[in-house]
Write an enzyme that holds these catalytic residues in place. Sequence first.
Site, mmCIF file in Angstrom:
data_model
loop_
_atom_site.group_PDB
_atom_site.id
_atom_site.type_symbol
_atom_site.label_atom_id
_atom_site.label_comp_id
_atom_site.label_asym_id
_atom_site.label_seq_id
_atom_site.Cartn_x
_atom_site.Cartn_y
_atom_site.Cartn_z
ATOM 1 N N ARG A 108 -84.285 34.565 1.147
ATOM 2 C CA ARG A 108 -83.391 34.766 -0.008
ATOM 3 C C ARG A 108 -83.731 33.822 -1.166
ATOM 4 O O ARG A 108 -82.851 33.376 -1.906
ATOM 5 C CB ARG A 108 -81.920 34.561 0.377
ATOM 6 C CG ARG A 108 -81.407 35.504 1.410
ATOM 7 C CD ARG A 108 -81.362 36.956 0.939
ATOM 8 N NE ARG A 108 -80.797 37.759 1.987
ATOM 9 C CZ ARG A 108 -81.510 38.238 3.025
ATOM 10 N NH1 ARG A 108 -82.803 38.029 3.112
ATOM 11 N NH2 ARG A 108 -80.922 38.952 3.963
ATOM 12 N N SER A 136 -73.237 39.820 2.486
ATOM 13 C CA SER A 136 -73.154 38.544 3.220
ATOM 14 C C SER A 136 -72.758 37.442 2.254
ATOM 15 O O SER A 136 -73.472 37.194 1.276
ATOM 16 C CB SER A 136 -74.509 38.191 3.836
ATOM 17 O OG SER A 136 -74.941 39.239 4.661
ATOM 18 N N GLU A 171 -74.635 32.650 -0.134
ATOM 19 C CA GLU A 171 -75.714 33.516 -0.623
ATOM 20 C C GLU A 171 -75.292 34.083 -1.983
ATOM 21 O O GLU A 171 -76.095 34.294 -2.885
ATOM 22 C CB GLU A 171 -75.969 34.649 0.383
ATOM 23 C CG GLU A 171 -77.088 35.575 -0.048
ATOM 24 C CD GLU A 171 -77.452 36.609 1.021
ATOM 25 O OE1 GLU A 171 -77.351 36.291 2.225
ATOM 26 O OE2 GLU A 171 -77.829 37.722 0.635
HETATM 27 C C1 LIG Z 1 -72.257 45.947 0.741
HETATM 28 C C2 LIG Z 1 -73.414 45.028 0.411
HETATM 29 C C3 LIG Z 1 -74.479 44.934 1.283
HETATM 30 C C4 LIG Z 1 -75.568 44.104 1.005
HETATM 31 N N1 LIG Z 1 -76.603 44.047 1.891
HETATM 32 C C5 LIG Z 1 -77.667 43.250 1.630
HETATM 33 C C6 LIG Z 1 -78.770 43.189 2.537
HETATM 34 O O1 LIG Z 1 -78.805 43.881 3.550
HETATM 35 N N2 LIG Z 1 -79.791 42.353 2.240
HETATM 36 C C7 LIG Z 1 -79.805 41.593 1.096
HETATM 37 O O2 LIG Z 1 -80.775 40.857 0.889
HETATM 38 N N3 LIG Z 1 -78.775 41.634 0.225
HETATM 39 C C8 LIG Z 1 -77.721 42.433 0.453
HETATM 40 N N4 LIG Z 1 -76.659 42.470 -0.428
HETATM 41 C C9 LIG Z 1 -76.668 41.599 -1.611
HETATM 42 C C10 LIG Z 1 -77.172 42.280 -2.906
HETATM 43 O O3 LIG Z 1 -77.178 43.672 -2.756
HETATM 44 C C11 LIG Z 1 -78.569 41.812 -3.280
HETATM 45 O O4 LIG Z 1 -78.580 40.410 -3.480
HETATM 46 C C12 LIG Z 1 -79.078 42.501 -4.552
HETATM 47 O O5 LIG Z 1 -80.446 42.250 -4.710
HETATM 48 C C13 LIG Z 1 -78.329 42.075 -5.814
HETATM 49 O O6 LIG Z 1 -78.702 42.994 -6.839
HETATM 50 P P1 LIG Z 1 -77.884 43.122 -8.185
HETATM 51 O O7 LIG Z 1 -78.648 44.045 -9.076
HETATM 52 O O8 LIG Z 1 -76.490 43.509 -7.901
HETATM 53 O O9 LIG Z 1 -77.989 41.634 -8.764
HETATM 54 P P2 LIG Z 1 -76.815 40.679 -9.271
HETATM 55 O O10 LIG Z 1 -75.852 40.419 -8.185
HETATM 56 O O11 LIG Z 1 -76.296 41.165 -10.573
HETATM 57 O O12 LIG Z 1 -77.671 39.345 -9.544
HETATM 58 C C14 LIG Z 1 -78.227 38.628 -8.469
HETATM 59 C C15 LIG Z 1 -79.113 37.495 -9.019
HETATM 60 O O13 LIG Z 1 -80.255 38.052 -9.655
HETATM 61 C C16 LIG Z 1 -80.337 37.634 -11.020
HETATM 62 N N5 LIG Z 1 -80.892 38.778 -11.761
HETATM 63 C C17 LIG Z 1 -80.451 40.052 -11.750
HETATM 64 N N6 LIG Z 1 -81.271 40.856 -12.455
HETATM 65 C C18 LIG Z 1 -82.256 40.044 -12.931
HETATM 66 C C19 LIG Z 1 -83.424 40.262 -13.744
HETATM 67 N N7 LIG Z 1 -83.783 41.473 -14.187
HETATM 68 N N8 LIG Z 1 -84.186 39.192 -14.061
HETATM 69 C C20 LIG Z 1 -83.872 37.952 -13.606
HETATM 70 N N9 LIG Z 1 -82.783 37.682 -12.839
HETATM 71 C C21 LIG Z 1 -82.000 38.723 -12.513
HETATM 72 C C22 LIG Z 1 -78.919 37.248 -11.403
HETATM 73 O O14 LIG Z 1 -78.902 36.297 -12.453
HETATM 74 C C23 LIG Z 1 -78.417 36.658 -10.097
HETATM 75 O O15 LIG Z 1 -78.862 35.326 -9.956
HETATM 76 C C24 LIG Z 1 -75.573 43.321 -0.188
HETATM 77 C C25 LIG Z 1 -74.493 43.427 -1.076
HETATM 78 C C26 LIG Z 1 -73.434 44.277 -0.792
HETATM 79 C C27 LIG Z 1 -72.300 44.382 -1.771
#
Ligand SMILES: Cc1cc2nc3c(=O)[nH]c(=O)nc-3n(C[C@H](O)[C@H](O)[C@H](O)COP(=O)(O)OP(=O)(O)OC[C@H]3O[C@@H](n4cnc5c(N)ncnc54)[C@H](O)[C@@H]3O)c2cc1C
Length: 337
Positions: free
Chosen positions: A164, A236, A332
């Site tokens: 991560r 998580s 996380e």
């Molecule tokens: C139901 C559920 C299940 C999940 N299961 C998993 C799993 O199995 N495995 C896993 O690893 N994660 C999981 N996650 C967590 C999440 O889906 C991931 O961390 C995902 O990658 C976040 O994507 P996001 O677009 O929502 O980013 P955000 O939550 O909006 O941002 C996450 C981080 O990325 C940065 N960021 C976003 N876009 C950019 C960009 N273009 N450039 C630079 N920085 C950026 C943000 O500043 C922040 O620090 C889960 C979440 C949920 C709600």
Amino acid sequence: MRIEKNFSLKDHNTFHLPVRTRWFMEYDNEDELGRILRDEYFQELRSLHIGSGSNLLFVADFNGIIVHSRIRGIRVARETDTEVILRIGAAEPWDDVVRYAVSRGWGGIENLSHIPGEAGAAAVQNIGAYGVELKDVVDSVETFNQLTFEPHTYTVDACQYAYRHSIFKDEQRDPHIVTHLNLRLQKRPVLRLDYTPLRDAIGALASPTVSDVREAVGAIRHSKLPNPERLGNAGSFFMNPLVDRAQFDALRALHPDIPSYPAPDGRVKIPAGWLIERCGFKGLREGEVGVYEHQALIIVNHGHATGDEIALFAERIRRTVSDRFGILLTPEVRYVE
Ligand SMILES: Cc1cc2nc3c(=O)[nH]c(=O)nc-3n(C[C@H](O)[C@H](O)[C@H](O)COP(=O)(O)OP(=O)(O)OC[C@H]3O[C@@H](n4cnc5c(N)ncnc54)[C@H](O)[C@@H]3O)c2cc1C
């Protein structure tokens, strides 16, 4: 480009917290991003680039600028007889990328099916599930540096991927915005079935395909994880802690059934969900905040929780786990104040 003032982020975070941001800006290409970042007014305010907010906890309103990409698109950049390099816009929903690859029979990301979020954030987070991490298939990551305004392409080694973690999380040292992600996928996939429930789910099939894996992953996730559309959550909440061998042996002497997985550098990974469950939090609800009944690692918003209440509840879990096991859990989820 889209610019909004005093904008609600309720639909931009999967906890569905009704926080507001002073400014919200979306750009369609690198030129527009450059124009936003060079703006003198912008430079005086704090800013945060978000994806779909599925890993964020807004503890309060954001007194600054929330920036979001609208760079979409999935296309084949290069291919050989055995491999294909896909170039993906950062705002592409991650699971659309998986569906695109799986529908063509290309392997590498099928275990990462149904993870919420966008492709750009997937590269930042090094998303992982069921024995696969994004780093296993990254070819390179294209970024835009918010201080130098320069584009840059990082090879997978330069991304410094770990559990991560990536160089893109280190905003102080080098503030990168991910614009595109390049993935290296296999035309003749080798399935990754190390995760026992996944192996059990498709083990009976004579010659399973990437589609079978996607389907099985979907079923497993459906049974364990709450749908954020119905129950606000950010997946998580804590990372699985890594401990050294001596600490693990001491813990196992006290708790012989403690589960564990081997981790790099001789360390041991312990499922944070098990620690939290052992402390009695699984399914516990306090007011509008609680721990999901089927998975102790997930904190949920039952409807009207505030970010502050979620943060306090998470802190209580951390303190209880620390008192009982001597392990301080690391969130996380990213806290945003
Ligand atoms: C139901 C559920 C299940 C999940 N299961 C998993 C799993 O199995 N495995 C896993 O690893 N994660 C999981 N996650 C967590 C999440 O889906 C991931 O961390 C995902 O990658 C976040 O994507 P996001 O677009 O929502 O980013 P955000 O939550 O909006 O941002 C996450 C981080 O990325 C940065 N960021 C976003 N876009 C950019 C960009 N273009 N450039 C630079 N920085 C950026 C943000 O500043 C922040 O620090 C889960 C979440 C949920 C709600």
